[in-house]
Design a protein around this motif. Structure first.
Motif, PDB file in Angstrom:
ATOM      1  N   PRO A  35       0.832  -1.206   0.000  1.00 18.56           N
ATOM      2  CA  PRO A  35       0.000   0.000   0.000  1.00 18.56           C
ATOM      3  C   PRO A  35       0.870   1.261   0.000  1.00 18.56           C
ATOM      4  N   LEU A  36       0.277   2.364  -0.404  1.00 21.04           N
ATOM      5  CA  LEU A  36       0.958   3.661  -0.371  1.00 21.04           C
ATOM      6  C   LEU A  36       0.712   4.307   0.981  1.00 21.04           C
ATOM      7  N   LEU A  37       1.768   4.753   1.610  1.00 14.42           N
ATOM      8  CA  LEU A  37       1.670   5.447   2.890  1.00 14.42           C
ATOM      9  C   LEU A  37       1.261   6.894   2.615  1.00 14.42           C
ATOM     10  N   ILE A  38       0.102   7.291   3.121  1.00 16.37           N
ATOM     11  CA  ILE A  38      -0.383   8.661   2.951  1.00 16.37           C
ATOM     12  C   ILE A  38       0.077   9.460   4.169  1.00 16.37           C
ATOM     13  N   GLU A  39       0.904  10.490   3.936  1.00 18.97           N
ATOM     14  CA  GLU A  39       1.535  11.211   5.047  1.00 18.97           C
ATOM     15  C   GLU A  39       1.037  12.641   5.228  1.00 18.97           C
ATOM     16  N   THR A  40       0.393  13.218   4.200  1.00 23.15           N
ATOM     17  CA  THR A  40      -0.051  14.610   4.304  1.00 23.15           C
ATOM     18  C   THR A  40      -1.467  14.756   3.760  1.00 23.15           C
ATOM     19  N   GLU A  41      -2.070  15.882   4.042  1.00 22.04           N
ATOM     20  CA  GLU A  41      -3.401  16.180   3.516  1.00 22.04           C
ATOM     21  C   GLU A  41      -3.359  16.280   1.989  1.00 22.04           C
ATOM     22  N   GLU A  42      -2.306  16.861   1.448  1.00 20.86           N
ATOM     23  CA  GLU A  42      -2.155  16.951  -0.012  1.00 20.86           C
ATOM     24  C   GLU A  42      -2.122  15.554  -0.636  1.00 20.86           C
ATOM     25  N   GLN A  43      -1.392  14.645  -0.027  1.00 20.69           N
ATOM     26  CA  GLN A  43      -1.332  13.278  -0.532  1.00 20.69           C
ATOM     27  C   GLN A  43      -2.692  12.602  -0.433  1.00 20.69           C
ATOM     28  N   ARG A  44      -3.444  12.861   0.630  1.00 20.16           N
ATOM     29  CA  ARG A  44      -4.801  12.318   0.766  1.00 20.16           C
ATOM     30  C   ARG A  44      -5.682  12.851  -0.367  1.00 20.16           C
ATOM     31  N   ASN A  45      -5.574  14.149  -0.665  1.00 17.79           N
ATOM     32  CA  ASN A  45      -6.356  14.746  -1.756  1.00 17.79           C
ATOM     33  C   ASN A  45      -5.998  14.117  -3.098  1.00 17.79           C
ATOM     34  N   CYS A  46      -4.712  13.874  -3.321  1.00 22.42           N
ATOM     35  CA  CYS A  46      -4.276  13.232  -4.573  1.00 22.42           C
ATOM     36  C   CYS A  46      -4.814  11.812  -4.672  1.00 22.42           C
ATOM     37  N   ALA A  47      -4.776  11.072  -3.577  1.00 24.65           N
ATOM     38  CA  ALA A  47      -5.287   9.693  -3.567  1.00 24.65           C
ATOM     39  C   ALA A  47      -6.793   9.679  -3.807  1.00 24.65           C
ATOM     40  N   ASP A  48      -7.515  10.614  -3.195  1.00 22.91           N
ATOM     41  CA  ASP A  48      -8.965  10.697  -3.393  1.00 22.91           C
ATOM     42  C   ASP A  48      -9.302  11.030  -4.847  1.00 22.91           C
ATOM     43  N   ALA A  49      -8.557  11.971  -5.431  1.00 27.95           N
ATOM     44  CA  ALA A  49      -8.779  12.337  -6.832  1.00 27.95           C
ATOM     45  C   ALA A  49      -8.482  11.149  -7.751  1.00 27.95           C
ATOM     46  N   ALA A  50      -7.448  10.377  -7.421  1.00 35.07           N
ATOM     47  CA  ALA A  50      -7.110   9.189  -8.207  1.00 35.07           C
ATOM     48  C   ALA A  50      -8.248   8.177  -8.154  1.00 35.07           C
ATOM     49  N   GLN A  51      -8.824   7.981  -6.982  1.00 34.73           N
ATOM     50  CA  GLN A  51      -9.939   7.037  -6.857  1.00 34.73           C
ATOM     51  C   GLN A  51     -11.136   7.490  -7.693  1.00 34.73           C
ATOM     52  N   ARG A  52     -11.367   8.797  -7.753  1.00 33.95           N
ATOM     53  CA  ARG A  52     -12.469   9.306  -8.593  1.00 33.95           C
ATOM     54  C   ARG A  52     -12.171   9.066 -10.072  1.00 33.95           C
ATOM     55  N   ARG A  53     -10.925   9.288 -10.509  1.00 32.16           N
ATOM     56  CA  ARG A  53     -10.557   9.038 -11.907  1.00 32.16           C
ATOM     57  C   ARG A  53     -10.718   7.555 -12.250  1.00 32.16           C
ATOM     58  N   ILE A  54     -10.300   6.692 -11.345  1.00 33.53           N
ATOM     59  CA  ILE A  54     -10.399   5.247 -11.572  1.00 33.53           C
ATOM     60  C   ILE A  54     -11.860   4.822 -11.658  1.00 33.53           C
ATOM     61  N   ALA A  55     -12.697   5.340 -10.766  1.00 42.25           N
ATOM     62  CA  ALA A  55     -14.125   5.009 -10.796  1.00 42.25           C
ATOM     63  C   ALA A  55     -14.762   5.472 -12.103  1.00 42.25           C
ATOM     64  N   LEU A  56     -14.404   6.656 -12.557  1.00 43.71           N
ATOM     65  CA  LEU A  56     -14.941   7.173 -13.821  1.00 43.71           C
ATOM     66  C   LEU A  56     -14.472   6.316 -14.993  1.00 43.71           C
ATOM     67  N   MET A  57     -13.203   5.931 -14.971  1.00 41.39           N
ATOM     68  CA  MET A  57     -12.651   5.092 -16.031  1.00 41.39           C
ATOM     69  C   MET A  57     -13.398   3.757 -16.093  1.00 41.39           C
ATOM     70  N   LYS A  58     -13.668   3.159 -14.932  1.00 41.74           N
ATOM     71  CA  LYS A  58     -14.400   1.893 -14.890  1.00 41.74           C
ATOM     72  C   LYS A  58     -15.825   2.069 -15.366  1.00 41.74           C
ATOM     73  N   GLN A  59     -16.455   3.185 -15.030  1.00 39.58           N
ATOM     74  CA  GLN A  59     -17.816   3.456 -15.468  1.00 39.58           C
ATOM     75  C   GLN A  59     -17.875   3.581 -16.988  1.00 39.58           C
ATOM     76  N   VAL A  60     -16.959   4.306 -17.575  1.00 37.46           N
ATOM     77  CA  VAL A  60     -16.907   4.473 -19.029  1.00 37.46           C
ATOM     78  C   VAL A  60     -16.655   3.138 -19.703  1.00 37.46           C
ATOM     79  N   LYS A  61     -15.783   2.329 -19.117  1.00 39.13           N
ATOM     80  CA  LYS A  61     -15.463   1.009 -19.678  1.00 39.13           C
ATOM     81  C   LYS A  61     -16.706   0.123 -19.754  1.00 39.13           C
TER      82      LYS A  61
END
Length: 158
Positions: A127-153
Motif C-alpha cells: 500500500p501507499l503510505l499517505i503522510e499529508t493532507e495533499e497526498q490524501r487529496n491526490c489519492a482521493d482524486a485518483a480514486q475518482r478518476r479510476i471510478a470514472l474510467m471503470k464506469q466508461v469502460k
C-alpha cells in the motif's frame, strides 16, 4: 505488506530533444513525450512494488506547450494511489530552453499501472503510505478518476 512512502519511488528523468525526436517544424513529437512519460511512470511503479509493471491506461494526458529541439525535457513522476494490484502515477513534464534559461510546464497525465507476477498475472503490491493532507487529496482524486474510467469502460464512451 508494509506501506511505502511516495518519496521512495518518486523520480525525475531528463532528456535533451534531438532532431530525431521532432517533426519538421522542430517540435518534439507528442508520441516521444508520451514515451518518456510512460517510461517514468513505469519506473515509479516498479520501484514501489519491485515487480514487473505494465501500463493499463492513461487519463487526462494533456500537451500544454510545445517542446523544441535543443530543450531539456524534465519529466517528474510520483505515485498518487495504490489498489490491491494497481497504482496511479502522476507524471508532469517541464521543458527548459537552455539558451535563455526559461522553464515552462509542457505536459501532464495520469498513468494507471498494474503489477504482474512471473506468469503475467496481476499480483499484490504494497500500500501507499499517505503522510499529508495533499497526498490524501491526490489519492482521493485518483480514486475518482479510476471510478470514472471503470464506469466508461462498462457503459461505453458515448
Amino acid at each position: 505488506m508494509v506501506p511505502k512512502s511516495r518519496q521512495e519511488s518518486k523520480i525525475t528523468m531528463t532528456q535533451i530533444v534531438l532532431p530525431y525526436h521532432a517533426n519538421v517544424a522542430g517540435n518534439m513529437h507528442g508520441g516521444e513525450v508520451m514515451k518518456l512519460m510512460d517510461s517514468a511512470a513505469g519506473v515509479v511503479a516498479a520501484r514501489h512494488c519491485l515487480q514487473n509493471v505494465v501500463t493499463a491506461s492513461v487519463t487526462q494526458l494533456s500537451f500544454i506547450e510545445p517542446i523544441f529541439v535543443g530543450d531539456l525535457v524534465i519529466c517528474n513522476a510520483e505515485l498518487n494511489y495504490t489498489g490491491r494490484t494497481s497504482m496511479e502515477v502522476h507524471v508532469w513534464v517541464d521543458a527548459e530552453d537552455l539558451t535563455r534559461g526559461l522553464i515552462k510546464h509542457v505536459s501532464e497525465g495520469y498513468f494507471f499501472m498494474v503489477a504482474l507476477d512471473r506468469n503475467g498475472r496481476p499480483t499484490e503490491i504494497p500500500p501507499l503510505l499517505i503522510e499529508t493532507e495533499e497526498q490524501r487529496n491526490c489519492a482521493d482524486a485518483a480514486q475518482r478518476r479510476i471510478a470514472l474510467m471503470k464506469q466508461v469502460k462498462h457503459t461505453g464512451p458515448c
